[in-house]
Design an enzyme around this catalytic site. Structure first.
Site, short mmCIF file in Angstrom:
data_model
loop_
_atom_site.label_atom_id
_atom_site.label_comp_id
_atom_site.label_asym_id
_atom_site.label_seq_id
_atom_site.Cartn_x
_atom_site.Cartn_y
_atom_site.Cartn_z
CE LYS A 13 -2.16 -0.91 3.89
NZ LYS A 13 -1.53 -2.17 4.35
NE ARG A 88 -4.06 -1.64 10.33
CZ ARG A 88 -3.04 -1.09 9.68
NH1 ARG A 88 -3.15 0.12 9.19
NH2 ARG A 88 -1.93 -1.76 9.53
NE ARG A 127 7.69 -2.69 5.81
CZ ARG A 127 6.37 -2.53 5.99
NH1 ARG A 127 5.60 -2.23 4.96
NH2 ARG A 127 5.84 -2.67 7.17
NE ARG A 159 6.78 -0.34 9.84
CZ ARG A 159 5.58 -0.37 9.26
NH1 ARG A 159 5.39 0.23 8.10
NH2 ARG A 159 4.58 -1.00 9.84
NE ARG A 170 2.71 -5.03 11.24
CZ ARG A 170 3.76 -4.94 10.43
NH1 ARG A 170 4.89 -5.56 10.73
NH2 ARG A 170 3.69 -4.24 9.35
#
Ligand code: ADP
Ligand code: ZN
Length: 217
Positions: A13, A88, A127, A159, A170
């Site tokens: 996203k 969400r 990532r 992160r 998550r």
């Protein structure tokens, strides 16, 4: 255009939002980015959000809704917006719908980023983000040493919530709390799905085709 980007963590996203923002010239609102900025500055909102983010849990709706409604009232939102990471939960989607309706507005489309869990874990654990320019990279495809940004030479970091056990949580939260939105928006006729397992350029091409059908130039 008023768009929602809907998809699991790691579905791309943020990467697509950065591309779309250029093309559409509208505001990009990432609730995750807003929380991370607040966390960095150690604001009360950031400190509150941290306890949830660290576990991969959702920040409570009241907190998110207060923050988002403030953001939606800012002048740059008039030209349209891309919402990334919001809504969400069903409660957040209902809030957004009535917030817009009260102003005679509605969403144009919801883009669903479709991709399986294993691909997501692989992506998220690889990532990296640039501390200077905010660009997002993947170690599996990155041309470089994995420590410095190919665009600006800034430092690349991982992160905190991209640690494997947090990633699993998550994804669980996504399936439990966010997945119901797929049906919810589907029933309203707003949903268009994109194969998010493709390379970013291919996914972008598919999104551009969807937006064209919705009248974007
Ligand atoms: P990702 O989509 O990769 O999980 P985000 O940057 O969108 O990452 O969000 C990071 C974290 O911020 C989430 O795990 C959650 O704790 C919090 N968060 C972001 N957006 C929302 C939201 N709309 N509602 C509740 N919590 C949120
Ligand atoms: Zn950079």
């Amino acid at each position: 255009m008023r768009l929602v980007l809907l998809g699991a963590p790691g579905s791309g996203k943020g990467t697509q939002a950065a591309l779309l923002k250029e093309r559409l010239g509208c505001a990009h609102v990432s609730t995750g980015d807003i929380f991370r900025k607040n966390l960095k500055k150690e604001t009360p909102l950031g400190l509150l959000a941290r306890s949830y983010m660290d576990k991969g849990a959702l920040v409570p709706d009241e907190v998110v809704l207060k923050m988002v409604s403030g953001r939606l009232l800012e002048p740059d939102m008039k030209a349209g917006f891309l919402l990334d990471g919001f809504p969400r939960t069903i409660a957040q989607a209902e809030f957004l719908e009535s917030f817009l309706a009260e102003r005679g507005q509605a969403l144009d489309a919801v883009i669903l980023f479709d991709i399986g869990d294993e691909a997501l874990v692989r992506r998220l654990s690889n990532r990296r983000t640039c501390r200077s320019c905010g660009a997002i990279f993947n170690l599996l495809t990155l041309d470089g040493d994995g420590h410095s940004c190919p665009a600006c030479s800034g430092e690349l970091y991982q992160r905190d919530d991209d640690e494997e056990s947090v990633i699993r949580n998550r994804l669980k939260v996504f399936h439990d709390q966010t997945q119901p939105l797929i049906d919810w928006y589907g029933k309203k006729g707003l949903l268009s799905a994109v194969d998010a397992s493709q390379a970013p350029e291919a996914a972008y091409g598919d999104i551009a085709a969807i937006l064209k059908r919705h009248g974007a130039s």
